[in-house]
Write an enzyme that holds these catalytic residues in place. Structure first.
Site, PDB file in Angstrom:
ATOM      1  N   LYS A  75      -2.400  12.058   5.996  1.00 20.97           N
ATOM      2  CA  LYS A  75      -1.202  12.372   6.793  1.00 20.97           C
ATOM      3  C   LYS A  75      -1.433  13.694   7.484  1.00 20.97           C
ATOM      4  CE  LYS A  75       3.139  10.629   7.030  1.00 20.97           C
ATOM      5  NZ  LYS A  75       3.568   9.269   6.667  1.00 20.97           N
TER       6      LYS A  75
HETATM    7  N1  GLU Z   1       3.748   6.722   9.471  1.00 23.12           N
HETATM    8  C1  GLU Z   1       3.845   5.380   8.937  1.00 23.12           C
HETATM    9  C2  GLU Z   1       4.040   5.447   7.430  1.00 23.12           C
HETATM   10  O1  GLU Z   1       4.476   6.430   6.892  1.00 23.12           O
HETATM   11  C3  GLU Z   1       2.719   4.487   9.398  1.00 23.12           C
HETATM   12  C4  GLU Z   1       1.342   4.912   9.002  1.00 23.12           C
HETATM   13  C5  GLU Z   1       0.229   4.077   9.633  1.00 23.12           C
HETATM   14  O2  GLU Z   1       0.496   3.086  10.283  1.00 23.12           O
HETATM   15  O3  GLU Z   1      -0.920   4.469   9.426  1.00 23.12           O
HETATM   16  O4  GLU Z   1       3.825   4.490   6.739  1.00 23.12           O
END
Ligand code: GLU
Length: 408
Positions: A75
């Site tokens: 992240k």
């Molecule tokens: N930000 C989204 C989540 O928290 C999607 C992450 C992604 O598709 O890699 O799941």
């Protein structure tokens, strides 16, 4: 990189406007890659921190395991309120972010996606910067997911998180021999996840009674027309903050009153830490279906358990986004473009079967059916849904350490 944390060099100096340097804190945390490349969103928000990204990256590790997609967890993002920047400033900042990130990520190493404050346009900019000057740039398309469908994004990706949550809710009703039709729900957050979940649920005959977001809280006991609210928030140039606040066809109430409203389902789809102990004491719903990451505090969990409020935990509830990110990544690798029907067919099967496995773990009911097999995962006693989801995640990750001897 140290302790799985990528530190962007240069003390975070990003030129946003030529001639006017400004500093922003930027991050990317890589938590675990036992099951596949690091995967997770890019958040632009004023309240982020390294600690928050560490938590969110770990949650991606559990989520990708639960979704059974071959990724790990990561992240990142920037400490900035994107609403305060012009589109030129946002572009400059995004390109600069990827300039620094490029050596640390890649389509088989770490794959960013949208999250709070970012969207397909930002993903397009990240792709542009990553592939700039590369001879085989088309091979690199899968370095980010959540792109516009015209440049390699997947059909169904924008709605995927809300759609996945709706599939979980359908499954929750199906266990009771019912459907969402005729049920009521309240919603916190009207961004990508909240607005799409609301649209899909209202299409299934559920009634939206109230919505809260950072700009206000609205309530209509007769039900809110979701399509009309979407145009009020997103198609109205005068609604600069893109908020539900001030929506004329509902009463304006206070945020705390939201949680006193009687409804079948409460959907937190904003930021973390909203369902605290005191909030959980007030809730008058049967089910909390988590669209946000980490919306419930441990105290909130304890109160909900005590009061018999059921839970669809975030790591399955909002796993639809990363599941379709995986489909996008496959399509990019194969140079294919799947239809929305194909994407949603796969998504429904994936979310519902993983949801059923978690439910079987919670009830200690190992089963092998045509749609799912929970026999490897139950632990010999009944546990709550959040713990059950963690059991599934950890067992799937553990297999890589045990069978593959993964040691990173
Ligand atoms: N930000 C989204 C989540 O928290 C999607 C992450 C992604 O598709 O890699 O799941």
């Amino acid at each position: 990189m140290r302790d799985g944390v990528v530190r962007l060099k240069g003390k975070g100096l990003y030129k946003v406007v030529p001639g006017r340097p400004e500093r922003f804190k930027a991050y990317r945390v890589q938590h675990n890659q036992a099951r596949g490349p690091y995967k997770g969103g890019t958040r632009y928000h004023q309240d982020v921190s390294l600690d928050l990204f560490k938590v969110l990256a770990a949650e991606m590790t559990w989520k990708t395991a639960i979704a059974d997609v071959p990724f790990g967890g990561g992240k990142g993002g920037i400490k900035v309120d994107p609403k305060t920047l012009s589109s030129e400033e946002l572009e400059a900042l995004t390109l600069r972010y990827m300039y620094r990130l490029k050596p640390l990520i890649g389509p088989d190493l770490d794959i960013p996606a949208p999250d709070v404050g970012t969207d397909g346009t930002i993903m397009g900019l990240l792709l542009r910067q990553y592939t700039d000057g590369e001879r085989e740039r088309h091979k690199l398309r899968g370095v980010v997911t959540g792109k516009d469908t015209r440049i390699g994004g997947s059909e169904g990706r924008v709605r995927a998180t809300g759609q996945g949550l709706a599939y979980c809710i359908q499954e929750w009703f199906a266990e009771r021999g019912a459907t969402p039709a005729g049920s009521t729900f309240i919603l916190q957050g009207f961004g990508n996840v909240g607005s799409n979940a609301a649209e899909i649920l209202s299409g299934l005959g559920a009634r939206l009674l109230a919505v809260n977001d950072s700009g206000g809280t609205i309530f209509n006991p007769a039900g809110i027309d979701v399509n009309d609210l979407v145009s009020y928030v997103y198609d109205n140039p005068r609604n600069l903050r893109r908020t539900v606040g001030g929506y004329p066809k509902a009463q304006q109430i206070s945020k705390t009153d939201l949680f006193d409203i009687e409804a079948d389902i409460c959907i937190p789809a904003a930021l973390g830490g909203e369902i605290t102990g005191p909030v959980a004491e007030r809730l008058k719903c049967k089910l909390v279906a988590e669209g946000a990451n980490d919306p419930t505090t441990p105290e909130g969990d304890r109160v909900m358990a005590k009061r018999g409020i059921e839970l669809i935990p975030d790591i399955i509830g909002n796993a639809g986004g990363v599941t379709v990110s995986y489909y996008e990544w496959i399509q990019n690798k194969r140079m294919e473009h799947w239809s929305e029907t194909e994407v949603n067919g796969r998504l429904e099967q994936a979310i519902k079967s993983n949801y059923r496995i978690i439910r079987d773990i919670a009830r200690n009911m190992p089963r092998r059916t045509a749609t799912h097999n929970s026999s490897r995962y139950t632990i010999g006693k009944e546990i709550d849904m959040r713990t059950a989801a963690m059991v599934l995640a950890l067992k799937r990750i553990e297999a890589h350490y045990q069978l593959e001897g993964f040691s990173q």
